[in-house]
Design an enzyme around this catalytic site. Structure first.
Site, PDB file in Angstrom:
ATOM      1  N   ASP A   1       0.850  -1.200   0.000  1.00  0.00           N
ATOM      2  CA  ASP A   1       0.000   0.000   0.000  1.00  0.00           C
ATOM      3  C   ASP A   1       0.881   1.244   0.000  1.00  0.00           C
ATOM      4  O   ASP A   1       1.053   1.913   1.026  1.00  0.00           O
ATOM      5  CB  ASP A   1      -0.957  -0.036   1.198  1.00  0.00           C
ATOM      6  CG  ASP A   1      -1.985  -1.148   1.046  1.00  0.00           C
ATOM      7  OD1 ASP A   1      -2.413  -1.412  -0.095  1.00  0.00           O
ATOM      8  OD2 ASP A   1      -2.343  -1.771   2.057  1.00  0.00           O
TER       9      ASP A   1
ATOM     10  N   LYS B   1       0.945  -7.973  -2.881  1.00  0.00           N
ATOM     11  CA  LYS B   1      -0.337  -7.493  -3.419  1.00  0.00           C
ATOM     12  C   LYS B   1      -0.176  -6.063  -3.920  1.00  0.00           C
ATOM     13  O   LYS B   1       0.244  -5.186  -3.166  1.00  0.00           O
ATOM     14  CB  LYS B   1      -1.423  -7.551  -2.339  1.00  0.00           C
ATOM     15  CG  LYS B   1      -2.780  -7.061  -2.839  1.00  0.00           C
ATOM     16  CD  LYS B   1      -3.879  -7.328  -1.826  1.00  0.00           C
ATOM     17  CE  LYS B   1      -4.087  -6.222  -0.835  1.00  0.00           C
ATOM     18  NZ  LYS B   1      -4.663  -4.980  -1.397  1.00  0.00           N
TER      19      LYS B   1
ATOM     20  N   ASP C   1      -4.631  -6.749  -7.319  1.00  0.00           N
ATOM     21  CA  ASP C   1      -5.917  -6.552  -6.633  1.00  0.00           C
ATOM     22  C   ASP C   1      -6.625  -5.340  -7.241  1.00  0.00           C
ATOM     23  O   ASP C   1      -6.689  -4.276  -6.621  1.00  0.00           O
ATOM     24  CB  ASP C   1      -5.616  -6.354  -5.136  1.00  0.00           C
ATOM     25  CG  ASP C   1      -6.851  -6.106  -4.292  1.00  0.00           C
ATOM     26  OD1 ASP C   1      -7.957  -6.456  -4.726  1.00  0.00           O
ATOM     27  OD2 ASP C   1      -6.695  -5.564  -3.175  1.00  0.00           O
ATOM     28  N   LEU C   2      -7.156  -5.512  -8.458  1.00  0.00           N
ATOM     29  CA  LEU C   2      -7.809  -4.382  -9.138  1.00  0.00           C
ATOM     30  C   LEU C   2      -9.330  -4.514  -9.138  1.00  0.00           C
ATOM     31  O   LEU C   2     -10.034  -3.619  -9.603  1.00  0.00           O
ATOM     32  CB  LEU C   2      -7.261  -4.231 -10.567  1.00  0.00           C
ATOM     33  CG  LEU C   2      -5.759  -3.893 -10.641  1.00  0.00           C
ATOM     34  CD1 LEU C   2      -5.305  -3.717 -12.091  1.00  0.00           C
ATOM     35  CD2 LEU C   2      -5.419  -2.648  -9.838  1.00  0.00           C
ATOM     36  N   LYS C   3      -9.852  -5.628  -8.657  1.00  0.00           N
ATOM     37  CA  LYS C   3     -11.301  -5.810  -8.452  1.00  0.00           C
ATOM     38  C   LYS C   3     -12.101  -5.340  -9.668  1.00  0.00           C
ATOM     39  O   LYS C   3     -12.957  -4.451  -9.570  1.00  0.00           O
ATOM     40  CB  LYS C   3     -11.776  -5.048  -7.207  1.00  0.00           C
ATOM     41  CG  LYS C   3     -11.077  -5.431  -5.914  1.00  0.00           C
ATOM     42  CD  LYS C   3     -11.686  -4.701  -4.720  1.00  0.00           C
ATOM     43  CE  LYS C   3     -11.023  -5.032  -3.406  1.00  0.00           C
ATOM     44  NZ  LYS C   3      -9.671  -4.472  -3.256  1.00  0.00           N
ATOM     45  N   PHE C   4     -11.873  -6.002 -10.801  1.00  0.00           N
ATOM     46  CA  PHE C   4     -12.583  -5.601 -12.023  1.00  0.00           C
ATOM     47  C   PHE C   4     -14.097  -5.811 -11.872  1.00  0.00           C
ATOM     48  O   PHE C   4     -14.551  -6.821 -11.334  1.00  0.00           O
ATOM     49  CB  PHE C   4     -12.080  -6.406 -13.227  1.00  0.00           C
ATOM     50  CG  PHE C   4     -10.632  -6.149 -13.565  1.00  0.00           C
ATOM     51  CD1 PHE C   4     -10.141  -4.860 -13.741  1.00  0.00           C
ATOM     52  CD2 PHE C   4      -9.753  -7.209 -13.722  1.00  0.00           C
ATOM     53  CE1 PHE C   4      -8.811  -4.631 -14.063  1.00  0.00           C
ATOM     54  CE2 PHE C   4      -8.422  -6.989 -14.048  1.00  0.00           C
ATOM     55  CZ  PHE C   4      -7.949  -5.702 -14.218  1.00  0.00           C
ATOM     56  N   HIS C   5     -14.869  -4.846 -12.383  1.00  0.00           N
ATOM     57  CA  HIS C   5     -16.340  -4.910 -12.317  1.00  0.00           C
ATOM     58  C   HIS C   5     -16.877  -4.067 -13.469  1.00  0.00           C
ATOM     59  O   HIS C   5     -16.875  -2.833 -13.405  1.00  0.00           O
ATOM     60  CB  HIS C   5     -16.819  -4.348 -10.970  1.00  0.00           C
ATOM     61  CG  HIS C   5     -18.284  -4.526 -10.715  1.00  0.00           C
ATOM     62  ND1 HIS C   5     -18.876  -4.194  -9.522  1.00  0.00           N
ATOM     63  CD2 HIS C   5     -19.280  -4.999 -11.491  1.00  0.00           C
ATOM     64  CE1 HIS C   5     -20.169  -4.456  -9.575  1.00  0.00           C
ATOM     65  NE2 HIS C   5     -20.450  -4.938 -10.767  1.00  0.00           N
ATOM     66  N   ASP C   6     -17.325  -4.726 -14.537  1.00  0.00           N
ATOM     67  CA  ASP C   6     -17.761  -4.005 -15.736  1.00  0.00           C
ATOM     68  C   ASP C   6     -18.560  -5.002 -16.584  1.00  0.00           C
ATOM     69  O   ASP C   6     -18.881  -6.096 -16.120  1.00  0.00           O
ATOM     70  CB  ASP C   6     -16.510  -3.493 -16.489  1.00  0.00           C
ATOM     71  CG  ASP C   6     -16.789  -2.198 -17.260  1.00  0.00           C
ATOM     72  OD1 ASP C   6     -17.809  -2.152 -17.987  1.00  0.00           O
ATOM     73  OD2 ASP C   6     -15.996  -1.255 -17.145  1.00  0.00           O
ATOM     74  N   ILE C   7     -18.871  -4.643 -17.822  1.00  0.00           N
ATOM     75  CA  ILE C   7     -19.587  -5.604 -18.666  1.00  0.00           C
ATOM     76  C   ILE C   7     -18.646  -6.787 -18.966  1.00  0.00           C
ATOM     77  O   ILE C   7     -17.409  -6.633 -18.932  1.00  0.00           O
ATOM     78  CB  ILE C   7     -20.090  -4.947 -19.978  1.00  0.00           C
ATOM     79  CG1 ILE C   7     -18.943  -4.378 -20.800  1.00  0.00           C
ATOM     80  CG2 ILE C   7     -21.130  -3.872 -19.670  1.00  0.00           C
ATOM     81  CD1 ILE C   7     -19.364  -3.922 -22.192  1.00  0.00           C
TER      82      ILE C   7
ATOM     83  N   THR D   1     -15.602  -5.380   2.964  1.00  0.00           N
ATOM     84  CA  THR D   1     -15.776  -5.343   4.431  1.00  0.00           C
ATOM     85  C   THR D   1     -15.988  -3.925   4.941  1.00  0.00           C
ATOM     86  O   THR D   1     -16.282  -3.732   6.113  1.00  0.00           O
ATOM     87  CB  THR D   1     -14.579  -6.000   5.163  1.00  0.00           C
ATOM     88  OG1 THR D   1     -13.389  -5.471   4.615  1.00  0.00           O
ATOM     89  CG2 THR D   1     -14.611  -7.495   5.021  1.00  0.00           C
TER      90      THR D   1
ATOM     91  N   GLN E   1      -8.046  -1.601  11.507  1.00  0.00           N
ATOM     92  CA  GLN E   1      -8.823  -2.837  11.359  1.00  0.00           C
ATOM     93  C   GLN E   1      -9.584  -3.082  12.655  1.00  0.00           C
ATOM     94  O   GLN E   1      -9.057  -2.835  13.741  1.00  0.00           O
ATOM     95  CB  GLN E   1      -7.890  -4.033  11.081  1.00  0.00           C
ATOM     96  CG  GLN E   1      -7.077  -3.917   9.800  1.00  0.00           C
ATOM     97  CD  GLN E   1      -7.880  -4.306   8.560  1.00  0.00           C
ATOM     98  OE1 GLN E   1      -9.095  -4.481   8.626  1.00  0.00           O
ATOM     99  NE2 GLN E   1      -7.197  -4.431   7.435  1.00  0.00           N
TER     100      GLN E   1
ATOM    101  N   GLY F   1      -0.481  -6.238   5.692  1.00  0.00           N
ATOM    102  CA  GLY F   1       0.184  -5.002   5.303  1.00  0.00           C
ATOM    103  C   GLY F   1       1.071  -4.461   6.402  1.00  0.00           C
ATOM    104  O   GLY F   1       2.207  -4.899   6.594  1.00  0.00           O
ATOM    105  N   ARG F   2       0.513  -3.508   7.174  1.00  0.00           N
ATOM    106  CA  ARG F   2       1.323  -2.730   8.118  1.00  0.00           C
ATOM    107  C   ARG F   2       2.123  -3.521   9.149  1.00  0.00           C
ATOM    108  O   ARG F   2       3.229  -3.082   9.493  1.00  0.00           O
ATOM    109  CB  ARG F   2       0.428  -1.679   8.792  1.00  0.00           C
ATOM    110  CG  ARG F   2       0.070  -0.572   7.808  1.00  0.00           C
ATOM    111  CD  ARG F   2      -1.143   0.219   8.208  1.00  0.00           C
ATOM    112  NE  ARG F   2      -2.356  -0.578   8.067  1.00  0.00           N
ATOM    113  CZ  ARG F   2      -3.583  -0.140   8.308  1.00  0.00           C
ATOM    114  NH1 ARG F   2      -3.747   1.109   8.703  1.00  0.00           N
ATOM    115  NH2 ARG F   2      -4.630  -0.925   8.154  1.00  0.00           N
TER     116      ARG F   2
END
Ligand code: C5P
Length: 239
Positions: free
Chosen positions: A18, A40, A67-73, A126, A196, A216-217
């Site tokens: 990050d 990541k 980790d690009l979380k694709f969401h499209d047609i 989350t 968190q 991560g941290r």
């Protein structure tokens, strides 16, 4: 140089890079060991540093979770998944809310690539709770909605989901041993919780059924990141 040699050892720890720029990320990566962890790359670093940076990581033998979380047609997501697969990443992801057809198209694209990375889906972020789910017109109980989306992901032939370790047991019971569960929100005992709230230790997460731990941290902000990684790796391997 060989790509993704970390797959030979299948490390369970995925270090979340990050960072806002490539130099900061590389300073951390240069201290880590690809035999002990994967990396990541999320939207911030990818947008700043680009696909060449992701390829550079894969050529340094690190397995990369993009980790690009694709969401499209479906067609657009499939093309994006092809492009991501060609970077040589180990894992990539889409949003399960994009639906069955979108996930099937994504899986087909990944299968048609030479590299065939793992493809997983995000169920419910989350950062969302029952109230924010209701706001977007979903009135199903949140954990039922998570399970429904995970089942849809399984039906589409994807390899697994990102989930809270606290959902891992329920998903493992419903979706079987092979389904990959990637869980953030991990804190070693005594570590700072940061922002968190619902956290579990690495050992607890694995016992609950997690396949891979996004951390991560506790590693990136440690005085000695490699030492922090080695301690968590040892904890994971002593189970
Ligand atoms: O530093 P920390 O261990 O909290 O980082 C966790 C990583 O996992 C971050 O990249 C965060 O965006 C990501 N993540 C998360 N919770 C989710 C999904 C992703 O913390 N539900």
């Amino acid at each position: 140089m060989q790509k993704n040699s970390s797959q030979a050892t299948d490390p369970k720890i995925i270090v979340a890079l990050d960072y806002a720029d490539a130099d900061s990320a590389m300073r951390l990566v240069n201290q880590l060991d690809p035999a002990l962890c994967r990396l990541k790359v999320g939207k911030e670093l990818f947008t700043a540093a680009g696909p060449q940076f992701v390829e550079k990581l894969t050529y340094s033998n690190f397995g990369v979770f993009l980790d690009l979380k694709f969401h499209d047609i479906p067609n657009t997501v499939a093309k994006a998944c092809s492009a991501a697969s060609n970077l040589g990443v180990w894992m990539l992801n889409v949003h399960a809310s994009g639906g069955l057809e979108m996930m099937q198209a994504a899986k087909q694209a990944v299968n048609n690539s030479n590299k065939k990375p793992l493809l997983i889906a995000v169920t419910v972020l989350t950062s969302m709770n029952q109230a924010t789910l209701n706001q977007i017109g979903i009135h199903t109980d949140l954990s039922t909605h998570v399970l429904n989306l995970a089942k849809l992901t399984h039906q589409a032939g994807l390899d697994g989901v990102v989930c809270s370790a606290l959902e891992a047991q329920m998903l493992r019971e419903n979706l079987g041993r092979e389904f990959c569960l990637v869980t953030p929100g991990i804190r070693p005992a005594n570590a700072n919780k940061d922002d968190q709230s619902r956290i579990v230790t690495p050992a607890e997460a694995l016992a609950l059924g997690s396949s891979y731990l996004v951390i991560g941290r506790p590693i990136t902000k440690a005085e000695n990141p490699l030492a922090a990684l080695q301690v968590i790796h040892a904890e994971c391997n002593n189970l």
